[in-house]
Design an enzyme around this catalytic site. Structure first.
Site, PDB file in Angstrom:
ATOM      1  CG  ASP A  29      -1.857   1.075   1.371  1.00 40.36           C
ATOM      2  OD1 ASP A  29      -1.802   1.978   0.517  1.00 40.36           O
ATOM      3  OD2 ASP A  29      -2.676   1.035   2.320  1.00 40.36           O
ATOM      4  CD  GLU A  79      26.058  10.287   5.228  1.00 42.53           C
ATOM      5  OE1 GLU A  79      26.358   9.117   5.484  1.00 42.53           O
ATOM      6  OE2 GLU A  79      25.170  10.918   5.825  1.00 42.53           O
ATOM      7  CB  CYS A 111      22.999  13.269   8.476  1.00 43.77           C
ATOM      8  SG  CYS A 111      22.460  11.953   7.404  1.00 43.77           S
ATOM      9  CB  THR A 152      14.477   6.629   3.493  1.00 43.19           C
ATOM     10  OG1 THR A 152      15.535   5.678   3.628  1.00 43.19           O
ATOM     11  CG2 THR A 152      13.257   6.118   4.238  1.00 43.19           C
ATOM     12  CG  HIS A 233      18.958  14.217  10.174  1.00 38.84           C
ATOM     13  ND1 HIS A 233      19.274  14.600   8.887  1.00 38.84           N
ATOM     14  CD2 HIS A 233      19.017  12.848  10.183  1.00 38.84           C
ATOM     15  CE1 HIS A 233      19.532  13.521   8.162  1.00 38.84           C
ATOM     16  NE2 HIS A 233      19.383  12.455   8.920  1.00 38.84           N
ATOM     17  CE  LYS A 242       6.895   7.042  14.358  1.00 44.15           C
ATOM     18  NZ  LYS A 242       7.340   5.702  14.128  1.00 44.15           N
TER      19      LYS A 242
HETATM   20  P1  HMG Z   1      10.084  -0.385   7.504  1.00 44.01           P
HETATM   21  O1  HMG Z   1      10.501  -1.449   8.419  1.00 44.01           O
HETATM   22  O2  HMG Z   1       9.911  -0.796   6.096  1.00 44.01           O
HETATM   23  O3  HMG Z   1       8.761   0.344   7.902  1.00 44.01           O
HETATM   24  O4  HMG Z   1      11.175   0.767   7.541  1.00 44.01           O
HETATM   25  P2  HMG Z   1       7.702  -0.019   9.045  1.00 44.01           P
HETATM   26  O5  HMG Z   1       7.136  -1.346   8.815  1.00 44.01           O
HETATM   27  O6  HMG Z   1       8.295   0.296  10.395  1.00 44.01           O
HETATM   28  O7  HMG Z   1       6.627   1.095   8.690  1.00 44.01           O
HETATM   29  C1  HMG Z   1       6.924   2.440   8.808  1.00 44.01           C
HETATM   30  C2  HMG Z   1       5.689   3.124   9.344  1.00 44.01           C
HETATM   31  O8  HMG Z   1       4.669   3.037   8.344  1.00 44.01           O
HETATM   32  C3  HMG Z   1       5.106   2.478  10.617  1.00 44.01           C
HETATM   33  O9  HMG Z   1       4.641   3.516  11.449  1.00 44.01           O
HETATM   34  C4  HMG Z   1       3.930   1.678  10.088  1.00 44.01           C
HETATM   35  O10 HMG Z   1       2.899   1.482  11.047  1.00 44.01           O
HETATM   36  C5  HMG Z   1       3.473   2.586   8.959  1.00 44.01           C
HETATM   37  P3  HMG Z   1       5.263   3.692  12.919  1.00 44.01           P
HETATM   38  O11 HMG Z   1       5.004   2.431  13.654  1.00 44.01           O
HETATM   39  O12 HMG Z   1       6.755   3.918  12.695  1.00 44.01           O
HETATM   40  O13 HMG Z   1       4.572   4.899  13.451  1.00 44.01           O
HETATM   41  N1  HMG Z   1       2.653   1.911   7.943  1.00 44.01           N
HETATM   42  C6  HMG Z   1       1.555   2.447   7.375  1.00 44.01           C
HETATM   43  N2  HMG Z   1       0.942   3.646   7.559  1.00 44.01           N
HETATM   44  C7  HMG Z   1      -0.162   3.922   6.820  1.00 44.01           C
HETATM   45  N3  HMG Z   1      -0.694   3.041   5.926  1.00 44.01           N
HETATM   46  C8  HMG Z   1      -0.112   1.840   5.705  1.00 44.01           C
HETATM   47  C9  HMG Z   1       1.063   1.505   6.453  1.00 44.01           C
HETATM   48  N4  HMG Z   1       1.877   0.424   6.483  1.00 44.01           N
HETATM   49  C10 HMG Z   1       2.849   0.687   7.404  1.00 44.01           C
HETATM   50  N5  HMG Z   1      -0.629   1.000   4.817  1.00 44.01           N
HETATM   51  C11 HMG Z   1      12.663   2.383   8.415  1.00 44.01           C
HETATM   52  C12 HMG Z   1      11.195   1.964   8.263  1.00 44.01           C
HETATM   53  C13 HMG Z   1      12.764   3.774   8.944  1.00 44.01           C
HETATM   54  C14 HMG Z   1      13.347   1.424   9.393  1.00 44.01           C
HETATM   55  C15 HMG Z   1      13.336   2.301   7.024  1.00 44.01           C
HETATM   56  O14 HMG Z   1      12.757   3.227   6.146  1.00 44.01           O
HETATM   57  C16 HMG Z   1      14.845   2.528   7.051  1.00 44.01           C
HETATM   58  O15 HMG Z   1      15.642   1.641   7.370  1.00 44.01           O
HETATM   59  N6  HMG Z   1      15.297   3.749   6.638  1.00 44.01           N
HETATM   60  C17 HMG Z   1      16.705   4.120   6.601  1.00 44.01           C
HETATM   61  C18 HMG Z   1      17.266   4.451   7.976  1.00 44.01           C
HETATM   62  C19 HMG Z   1      16.720   5.739   8.526  1.00 44.01           C
HETATM   63  O16 HMG Z   1      16.258   6.610   7.809  1.00 44.01           O
HETATM   64  N7  HMG Z   1      16.837   5.906   9.856  1.00 44.01           N
HETATM   65  C20 HMG Z   1      16.392   7.119  10.516  1.00 44.01           C
HETATM   66  C21 HMG Z   1      17.201   7.451  11.766  1.00 44.01           C
HETATM   67  S1  HMG Z   1      18.952   7.399  11.424  1.00 44.01           S
HETATM   68  C22 HMG Z   1      19.236   8.909  10.574  1.00 44.01           C
HETATM   69  O17 HMG Z   1      18.396   9.753  10.516  1.00 44.01           O
HETATM   70  C23 HMG Z   1      20.571   9.059   9.919  1.00 44.01           C
HETATM   71  C24 HMG Z   1      20.590   8.901   8.396  1.00 44.01           C
HETATM   72  O18 HMG Z   1      20.039  10.050   7.771  1.00 44.01           O
HETATM   73  C25 HMG Z   1      22.022   8.649   7.916  1.00 44.01           C
HETATM   74  C26 HMG Z   1      23.131   9.593   8.355  1.00 44.01           C
HETATM   75  O19 HMG Z   1      23.204  10.098   9.467  1.00 44.01           O
HETATM   76  O20 HMG Z   1      24.042   9.753   7.539  1.00 44.01           O
HETATM   77  C27 HMG Z   1      19.782   7.708   7.936  1.00 44.01           C
END
Ligand code: HMG
Length: 388
Positions: A29, A79, A111, A152, A233, A242
């Site tokens: 979805d 980076e 970042c 992302t 960030h 959040k």
């Molecule tokens: P995931 O496991 O695919 O997602 O990855 P999920 O299953 O946790 O779902 C995400 C949200 O969507 C959840 O909400 C679900 O409920 C919702 P939450 O529980 O979080 O509130 N959801 C829905 N909502 C509406 N309708 C639907 C539906 N289905 C699900 N149908 C994850 C999520 C962030 C882990 C992934 O995207 C990821 O690994 N991203 C990359 C890492 C990242 O961005 N981390 C952020 C913190 S670290 C950071 O910011 C540093 C960074 O920028 C790097 C740097 O510093 O250089 C990354």
């Protein structure tokens, strides 16, 4: 004398993938992306575009105004390094026609490094108030296909002038930091995509926010209620929403969830349709706030939370300067975003797989960017850039 951000300009690629197309291929979805992570589109660099060309495009409007002689230092945060030794900023220095007396350096800590660049720039300006420091943050966020990080991705660059008596945001000198050796997200030198422990990374982000905030409170007299807006960030926009609620809980704030959302919502508009641009993303969020907030922000205090995986975090603050709205590039940014072309999933895969050759041969880059600067080729391991 105050020190801070005098001007801000950003750039992103002219290509994007709508995340509903990714969701269709993945048979999930699309609301998981639109609502769940709060992202709609992700920018994809053209074949002839990289952190250097994006950075030069972001900085050009600032240099056109102040002139090439005005810049004493370029700090290049990224980076997505293109070389282990030479700073990407040196190429930008030539493309922008800066003087040989201008120093250039590249900074890295995931970042976070643009924030380090800004703080170092402020220190230089505090010592010599006639200096103008150009801080550029430029990145391409890349994860493996079919991983949870894929949605992302994104790309972009932001350029900021750090000066005395700035026209946009006066930065407060007190900052709160949190540093901890963790493996939440990293990219070994031999990989073109990041490795990430996604859920863990979001937990560490929130933990670092709490600790950086607590340190900030030890060194600053400012409280949560002294800040009217917050820039976080932005790996994806839901993360900021959040995080802000988390910070409100830490502070036992009695603001309603709606009011808390309002304190961050204007910072999210551009990132929602660009994606993560790592070092640049929080500052593209600042541009989004300054350019889209319907209320006059003069005199309002903004809280900033900068996070770089691995990890280093910083909480700091700044006050918006009266008359700031006259010095923004909002119209140009919105035209650029509106003029982008949507790519199909197959075109996205082609762009994704167009990575730099490593064989030392002569490689011509296909034309694609609509920006002023191009990476025309890589020949004998040397990158060749031109201004169009
Ligand atoms: P995931 O496991 O695919 O997602 O990855 P999920 O299953 O946790 O779902 C995400 C949200 O969507 C959840 O909400 C679900 O409920 C919702 P939450 O529980 O979080 O509130 N959801 C829905 N909502 C509406 N309708 C639907 C539906 N289905 C699900 N149908 C994850 C999520 C962030 C882990 C992934 O995207 C990821 O690994 N991203 C990359 C890492 C990242 O961005 N981390 C952020 C913190 S670290 C950071 O910011 C540093 C960074 O920028 C790097 C740097 O510093 O250089 C990354």
């Amino acid at each position: 004398m105050s020190v801070g951000i005098d001007e801000i300009s950003f750039y992103t690629s002219n290509y994007f993938l709508d995340l509903k197309n990714l969701a269709t291929v993945q048979e999930i979805d699309a609301e998981k992306y639109y609502q769940g992570i709060g992202q709609e589109k992700m920018g994809m660099p053209a074949p002839d575009e990289d952190v250097v060309t994006m950075a030069a495009n972001a900085a050009l409007p600032l240099i056109e105004r102040v002139g090439t002689d005005a810049i004493s230092t370029v700090m290049f945060a990224t980076e997505t390094g293109i070389d282990q030794s030479k700073s990407a900023g040196v190429y930008v220095h030539r493309l922008l026609g800066l003087t040989p007396n201008c120093r250039v350096v590249e900074l890295k800590q995931a970042c976070y490094s643009a924030t380090a660049a800004i703080q170092m720039g402020c220190a230089l300006v505090a010592r010599q108030p006639n200096q103008k420091v150009l801080v550029i943050a430029s990145d391409v966020a890349r994860y493996d296909l079919d991983t949870s990080g894929e949605a992302t991705q994104g790309c972009g660059a932001v350029a900021m002038l750090i000066t005395a008596n700035p026209r946009l945001v006066e930065l407060d000198p007190e900052v709160g930091n949190h540093t901890e050796d963790v493996m939440d997200f990293w990219r070994p030198n031999y990989r073109s995509t990041a490795l990430v422990d996604g859920k863990y990374s979001t937990k560490i982000y929130l933990k670092s926010l709490k600790y950086a905030w607590e340190h900030f409170r030890e060194v600053s007299s400012l409280a949560f209620s002294d800040m009217q807006h917050f820039c976080y960030h932005l790996p994806f926009t839901r993360m900021a929403q959040k995080a802000h609620k988390h910070l409100a809980r830490v502070n036992k704030s009695n603001l309603t969830p709606e009011l808390l959302d309002r304190q961050v919502e204007d910072t999210l508009l551009y990132n929602r349709i660009i994606g993560n641009s790592y070092t640049a993303s929080m500052y593209i969020g600042l541009a989004s706030l300054l350019e889209n907030c319907k209320h006059n922000l003069a005199g309002k205090r903004v809280g900033f939370f900068s996070y770089g995986s691995g990890c280093v975090a910083e909480f700091f603050s700044g006050k918006v300067v009266a008359g700031y709205e006259k010095y923004l590039h909002g119209d140009k940014h919105q035209l650029m975003l509106a003029a982008r072309s949507e790519v199909s999933y197959d075109e996205y895969l082609k762009l994704y797989n167009d990575i730099d050759p490593v064989d030392g041969g002569e490689h011509v880059k296909a034309e694609g960017t609509t920006g002023r600067f191009r990476l025309v080729g890589i020949s004998h391991h040397k990158r060749e850039y031109i201004s169009c």
